[in-house]
Design a protein around this motif. Sequence first.
Motif, PDB file in Angstrom:
ATOM      1  N   SER A 117       0.830  -1.207   0.000  1.00 33.20           N
ATOM      2  CA  SER A 117       0.000   0.000   0.000  1.00 33.20           C
ATOM      3  C   SER A 117       0.865   1.259   0.000  1.00 33.20           C
ATOM      4  N   ALA A 118       0.213   2.395  -0.186  1.00 33.97           N
ATOM      5  CA  ALA A 118       0.923   3.670  -0.203  1.00 33.97           C
ATOM      6  C   ALA A 118       1.460   4.001   1.193  1.00 33.97           C
ATOM      7  N   PRO A 119       2.629   4.631   1.279  1.00 35.75           N
ATOM      8  CA  PRO A 119       3.117   5.123   2.565  1.00 35.75           C
ATOM      9  C   PRO A 119       2.135   6.150   3.147  1.00 35.75           C
ATOM     10  N   VAL A 120       2.216   6.357   4.455  1.00 38.76           N
ATOM     11  CA  VAL A 120       1.328   7.322   5.110  1.00 38.76           C
ATOM     12  C   VAL A 120       2.108   8.584   5.462  1.00 38.76           C
ATOM     13  N   ALA A 121       1.396   9.690   5.547  1.00 35.44           N
ATOM     14  CA  ALA A 121       2.020  10.987   5.790  1.00 35.44           C
ATOM     15  C   ALA A 121       0.981  11.928   6.384  1.00 35.44           C
ATOM     16  N   PRO A 122       1.397  13.101   6.860  1.00 32.97           N
ATOM     17  CA  PRO A 122       0.410  14.074   7.322  1.00 32.97           C
ATOM     18  C   PRO A 122      -0.569  14.437   6.212  1.00 32.97           C
ATOM     19  N   SER A 123      -0.024  14.617   4.998  1.00 29.09           N
ATOM     20  CA  SER A 123      -0.814  15.001   3.835  1.00 29.09           C
ATOM     21  C   SER A 123      -0.319  14.226   2.620  1.00 29.09           C
ATOM     22  N   ALA A 124      -1.154  14.169   1.600  1.00 33.76           N
ATOM     23  CA  ALA A 124      -0.798  13.431   0.384  1.00 33.76           C
ATOM     24  C   ALA A 124       0.117  14.277  -0.498  1.00 33.76           C
ATOM     25  N   ILE A 125       1.292  14.592   0.048  1.00 32.19           N
ATOM     26  CA  ILE A 125       2.292  15.392  -0.657  1.00 32.19           C
ATOM     27  C   ILE A 125       3.535  14.526  -0.834  1.00 32.19           C
ATOM     28  N   ARG A 126       3.868  14.223  -2.066  1.00 29.71           N
ATOM     29  CA  ARG A 126       5.019  13.359  -2.332  1.00 29.71           C
ATOM     30  C   ARG A 126       6.317  14.126  -2.098  1.00 29.71           C
ATOM     31  N   ALA A 127       7.266  13.478  -1.474  1.00 34.17           N
ATOM     32  CA  ALA A 127       8.570  14.088  -1.205  1.00 34.17           C
ATOM     33  C   ALA A 127       9.477  13.961  -2.415  1.00 34.17           C
ATOM     34  N   ASP A 128      10.268  14.975  -2.648  1.00 30.54           N
ATOM     35  CA  ASP A 128      11.314  14.907  -3.671  1.00 30.54           C
ATOM     36  C   ASP A 128      12.517  14.241  -3.014  1.00 30.54           C
ATOM     37  N   ALA A 129      12.473  12.919  -2.947  1.00 32.14           N
ATOM     38  CA  ALA A 129      13.486  12.171  -2.199  1.00 32.14           C
ATOM     39  C   ALA A 129      13.561  10.747  -2.721  1.00 32.14           C
ATOM     40  N   LYS A 130      14.631  10.077  -2.344  1.00 31.97           N
ATOM     41  CA  LYS A 130      14.820   8.678  -2.718  1.00 31.97           C
ATOM     42  C   LYS A 130      14.969   7.818  -1.465  1.00 31.97           C
ATOM     43  N   THR A 131      14.728   6.527  -1.643  1.00 31.49           N
ATOM     44  CA  THR A 131      14.951   5.577  -0.567  1.00 31.49           C
ATOM     45  C   THR A 131      15.749   4.397  -1.107  1.00 31.49           C
ATOM     46  N   PHE A 132      16.267   3.587  -0.185  1.00 33.64           N
ATOM     47  CA  PHE A 132      17.083   2.426  -0.543  1.00 33.64           C
ATOM     48  C   PHE A 132      16.183   1.195  -0.507  1.00 33.64           C
ATOM     49  N   VAL A 133      15.934   0.602  -1.671  1.00 37.04           N
ATOM     50  CA  VAL A 133      15.018  -0.530  -1.785  1.00 37.04           C
ATOM     51  C   VAL A 133      15.458  -1.397  -2.954  1.00 37.04           C
ATOM     52  N   ASN A 134      15.260  -2.707  -2.818  1.00 31.99           N
ATOM     53  CA  ASN A 134      15.650  -3.643  -3.884  1.00 31.99           C
ATOM     54  C   ASN A 134      17.110  -3.466  -4.286  1.00 31.99           C
ATOM     55  N   ASN A 135      17.950  -3.249  -3.266  1.00 28.64           N
ATOM     56  CA  ASN A 135      19.408  -3.122  -3.422  1.00 28.64           C
ATOM     57  C   ASN A 135      19.841  -1.916  -4.253  1.00 28.64           C
ATOM     58  N   GLY A 136      19.031  -0.906  -4.275  1.00 27.14           N
ATOM     59  CA  GLY A 136      19.388   0.318  -4.983  1.00 27.14           C
ATOM     60  C   GLY A 136      18.527   1.477  -4.523  1.00 27.14           C
ATOM     61  N   PHE A 137      18.765   2.649  -5.081  1.00 27.71           N
ATOM     62  CA  PHE A 137      18.007   3.836  -4.702  1.00 27.71           C
ATOM     63  C   PHE A 137      16.883   4.075  -5.701  1.00 27.71           C
ATOM     64  N   ALA A 138      15.713   4.428  -5.173  1.00 26.89           N
ATOM     65  CA  ALA A 138      14.540   4.676  -6.007  1.00 26.89           C
ATOM     66  C   ALA A 138      13.752   5.841  -5.427  1.00 26.89           C
ATOM     67  N   ASP A 139      12.979   6.505  -6.277  1.00 30.27           N
ATOM     68  CA  ASP A 139      12.115   7.578  -5.795  1.00 30.27           C
ATOM     69  C   ASP A 139      11.113   7.028  -4.790  1.00 30.27           C
ATOM     70  N   VAL A 140      10.811   7.810  -3.773  1.00 37.12           N
ATOM     71  CA  VAL A 140       9.797   7.388  -2.808  1.00 37.12           C
ATOM     72  C   VAL A 140       8.438   7.356  -3.488  1.00 37.12           C
ATOM     73  N   SER A 141       7.530   6.578  -2.918  1.00 34.25           N
ATOM     74  CA  SER A 141       6.194   6.425  -3.495  1.00 34.25           C
ATOM     75  C   SER A 141       5.261   7.552  -3.053  1.00 34.25           C
ATOM     76  N   GLU A 142       4.188   7.712  -3.792  1.00 36.25           N
ATOM     77  CA  GLU A 142       3.161   8.702  -3.455  1.00 36.25           C
ATOM     78  C   GLU A 142       2.483   8.299  -2.147  1.00 36.25           C
ATOM     79  N   PRO A 143       2.423   9.202  -1.160  1.00 43.81           N
ATOM     80  CA  PRO A 143       1.796   8.839   0.112  1.00 43.81           C
ATOM     81  C   PRO A 143       0.300   9.170   0.138  1.00 43.81           C
ATOM     82  N   ARG A 144      -0.365   8.668   1.150  1.00 47.63           N
ATOM     83  CA  ARG A 144      -1.731   9.094   1.437  1.00 47.63           C
ATOM     84  C   ARG A 144      -1.760   9.738   2.816  1.00 47.63           C
TER      85      ARG A 144
END
Length: 365
Positions: A117-144
């Motif tokens: 499912s989508a990550p949770v946040a105060p508001s549905a505002i996507r961060a301009d950021a990356k995370t470490f997943v599947n052994n590499g860096f990827a854009d974070v997902s759209e939150p709700r």
Amino acid sequence: MADKTLFEPYTLGSLLLSNRIVMAPLTRNRAGAGLVPGELAATYYSQRATAGLIITEATQISAGAQGYQDTPGIYSFEQITGWRKVTEAVHLRGGRIFLQIWHVGRISHVDLRPDGSAPVAPSAIRADAKTFVNNGFADVSEPRALEPDEITGIVEDFRNAAANAIAAGFDGVEIHAANGYLLDQFLKETANARTDAYGGSVENRARLVLEVAAAVSDEIGAERTAIRISPVGPLNGIVVNTSQQAQYNYLVEKLDALGLVYLHVVEGAPGGPRDIAPFDYDALRERFSNTYIGNNGYNLELATSRLSANQTDLVAFGHTFIANPDLVERLRTGAELAQLDPTTLYGGGAKGYIDYPALSETPAN
């Protein structure tokens, strides 16, 4: 006299620390199956037990709080058991250790979510950021945006995580309210567009942080409860505006009323300039009665200067502790500091984790 202060014992609540040097929390992405810290973690932290205080890597309070691959948790029996081996190893060497507990909020990826499912946040505002997943860096997902009734559950997850930390043998916990993760997202206007009791005003944006701090201190005692903040840190998509001084002056006054054992402040941009934005850190120090830990860009000279001026009580060192397990002794003697290998910072095994030698292990030239 000022030169000696950093190496003198310090009383933190009911704990006697051997010196004023703190190992800052450092994500290393090396948890094993079930996100359990393993034997390597016990070795890694015990190697650094000469620090007056160790603050562990950020540790998720629930399965839904994870934002990076292979970061440890503190919500299962197996995780508690794994962490107990770490605390026992550190205590055996005379060290003190707090567990940093976190929820990443919007800094996550659907592939790390228990149900995709989508990550949770105060508001549905996507961060301009990356995370470490599947052994590499990827854009974070759209939150709700979190629903109001879900927020109560997050407070309880922090409470339970703190109880589990004490069961694992930790001397206390540090609530992670910094660096663009969930609690920091609530504090920052550019990530929090809520119009309910958790958004809008300075008081409302601080509400969740204060509820978490109150729940944790109620569960394990204020003398074992601490918090980390980053007033102007631009990390993880956070955009800082001019209201931060008022926001953090208010927050710290309320945290002080709870009697938390320490306030850990990232002064400036994490791992970057200390003067990235105007901010009066002394104003926070004046508003907090207990221990203040200064963090970001400290070396021996700056630590000595700020301790001498009573601008901090303890000093946190980050990446230098990775390559220098005996950092306390190296600072005390003026020995050369080893350099970090950035290719081994995140993930992997023993290499770049437990194989940095202490001075006593370094071959003579």
